[in-house]
Design an enzyme around this catalytic site. Structure first.
Site, PDB file in Angstrom:
ATOM      1  N   ASP A  85       0.865  -1.191   0.000  1.00 26.96           N
ATOM      2  CA  ASP A  85       0.000   0.000   0.000  1.00 26.96           C
ATOM      3  C   ASP A  85       0.898   1.237   0.000  1.00 26.96           C
ATOM      4  O   ASP A  85       2.037   1.198   0.472  1.00 26.96           O
ATOM      5  CB  ASP A  85      -0.925   0.006   1.227  1.00 26.96           C
ATOM      6  N   GLU A 148       0.167  -0.725   5.777  1.00 30.24           N
ATOM      7  CA  GLU A 148       1.176  -0.105   6.644  1.00 30.24           C
ATOM      8  C   GLU A 148       0.900   1.375   6.838  1.00 30.24           C
ATOM      9  O   GLU A 148       1.057   1.918   7.927  1.00 30.24           O
ATOM     10  CB  GLU A 148       2.582  -0.298   6.059  1.00 30.24           C
TER      11      GLU A 148
END
Ligand SMILES: [Zn+2]
Length: 456
Positions: A85, A148
């Site tokens: 991500d 994250e």
């Protein structure tokens, strides 16, 4: 061909795979069925897992929260944790943030450094290690996280689902040489109701924007008589301004902003405001509230007067940032961000601070705690990673402790190792994110050697 050469021979494949993934804008989106962090994040994960399969690795997709691939046999497993991500592109790009363009020996795009570049480097490093035929006795697992940047629920989900914990490992999501300690971080909100009495009363009070930022400004609107206002506006305090108004007095304090992990580098405007208010003739409950805050926190950045100052050799002392204050005639609430040394614990500080606030009539509304991380300098993991770093860079690396938190905090037995080399500018989360191709390949070589050393 030795391992280093094998890694370099994969450059074209690695770059193609990375380019494909950079073209998937895997910013967290709305949750959908089978896509807890949005469909683009899922696509990015599916892309990497199918690349891993094509390379011949076992893979598993943990409900699109996180996926992994694995190579080798053995009871024990070592891990490399990366994430797919990314943060939004933002403005100011001179390249297509989702183009994966290669120019000037660099690859450009959101995620090149943070953290698609290192994650996909790890994938081809693993293929090179396998092809080298070097014997290993532990399994090597690459974990591809998907959340994250916005909460790290991915690793929590993996662990909650019974995901295997590595015996050791690292996350290439910070910097070299090695971060072997990260302070424990506590974010807490305290609030208190009060009844005011007397000539001087708070109408409104505000300061700060976020718990982890040292506030640069704070102010209070105070109701009082004309006579008292005249007296107050005669007072002076550095970087504090008293102004007579139609309702009474406006008090404004100035500070200097800094990151919440290094509050000693700033000046806390809220603390300065409260110290100024403590000079004024409040009565009853408000006098007690102001005096408590001034004498317990004030402008201190180390929690000393709050009774929570702790210190150790490896990571230094407690830091405390009084990040926000919001109040009116009846109630105020505040957010504090504080961090304790890596050899200490929550129990060593939080109960003391909580008790002080409770005794002063405050209620603890919310609390988040990210426990400290500490893997001693003489541990096998730290010495191994530093040896690999020295071999590849010719630099003598030293492990260090930081006040911030990295992805390593999420998974036991791992620490942060790479991908940024000393002296390189930090490009994460900024426009025109890129990685130099030689540095990407250097990372791949370091990761390959480190995996081998951990697993052999
Ligand atoms: Zn990252």
């Amino acid at each position: 061909m030795n391992l280093n050469e094998r890694v370099l021979s994969m450059e074209a494949q690695l770059l193609t795979c990375l380019q494909e993934n950079l073209r998937i804008p895997s910013v967290q989106g709305e949750a959908a069925e089978d896509a807890p962090y949005g469909v683009e994040v899922r696509k990015s994960l599916e892309h990497v897992l199918s690349a891993a399969q094509a390379l011949g690795f076992r893979t598993e997709n943990v409900d699109n929260h996180l996926g992994w691939c694995e190579y080798g046999e053995g009871e024990e497993m070592v891990a490399v944790l990366g994430h797919l991500d990314v943060v939004p592109a933002g403005d100011g790009w001179s390249f297509d943030p989702w183009g994966g363009e290669i120019r000037d020996g660099r690859i450009w795009g959101r995620g090149t450094m943070d953290d698609k570049g290192p994650s996909i480097a790890a994938l081809f490093a693993l293929a090179a290690l396998r092809d080298s035929g070097l014997p290993i006795r532990r399994r090597i697992r690459l974990l591809f996280g998907c959340n994250e940047e916005t909460g790290s629920q991915d690793v929590k989900y993996y662990l909650a689902k019974g995901g295997e914990v590595p015996v050791m490992g690292f996350t290439p999501d910070a910097e070299y040489p090695v971060i072997n300690g990260e302070k424990g971080i506590i974010n807490v909100t305290f609030s208190r109701n009060y009844q005011q009495s007397g000539d001087l009363q708070v109408l409104e009070i505000h300061g700060g924007t976020a718990p982890n930022v040292v506030p640069a400004a704070a102010w209070a609107k105070l109701a009082c008589s004309q006579a008292l206002a005249q007296h107050i506006t005669q007072l002076s305090a550095p970087k504090v301004c008293f102004t007579a108004t139609e309702y009474g007095v406006l008090v404004e304090a100035e500070g200097i902003s800094a990151h919440g992990s290094t509050p000693e580098q700033g000046e806390n405007a809220i603390g300065r405001l409260i110290l100024a208010l403590d000079m004024l003739p409040f009565e009853g409950e408000m006098a007690a509230v102001v005096h408590f805050l001034a004498s317990t926190l004030g402008m201190e950045s180390d929690g000393r007067s709050a009774g929570i100052y702790l210190h150790d050799e490896v990571s230094g002392g407690v830091t405390l940032n009084w990040g926000t204050l919001d109040g009116d005639e009846k109630r105020l609430s505040m957010k504090i961000n504080y961090r304790y040394p890596v050899t200490k614990s929550y129990e060593d500080c939080a109960p003391t601070l909580d008790a002080a606030f409770a005794a002063a009539g405050f209620v603890k509304d919310t609390e988040q705690h990210k426990a400290k991380l500490y893997i001693p300098e003489d541990s096998q993991l730290v010495t191994t990673l530093l040896k690999v770093y020295a071999q590849h860079t010719g630099l003598e690396g030293k492990a260090k402790c930081i006040g911030g938190g990295t992805y390593a905090k999420m998974l036991p037995n791992i620490l942060a190792f790479g991908p940024i080399f000393p002296g390189d500018e930090v490009r994460e989360h900024k426009p025109d994110e890129f990685i130099e191709i030689p540095k990407l390949m250097k990372n791949a070589q370091i990761i390959a050697s480190a995996m081998y050393e951990m697993a052999k």
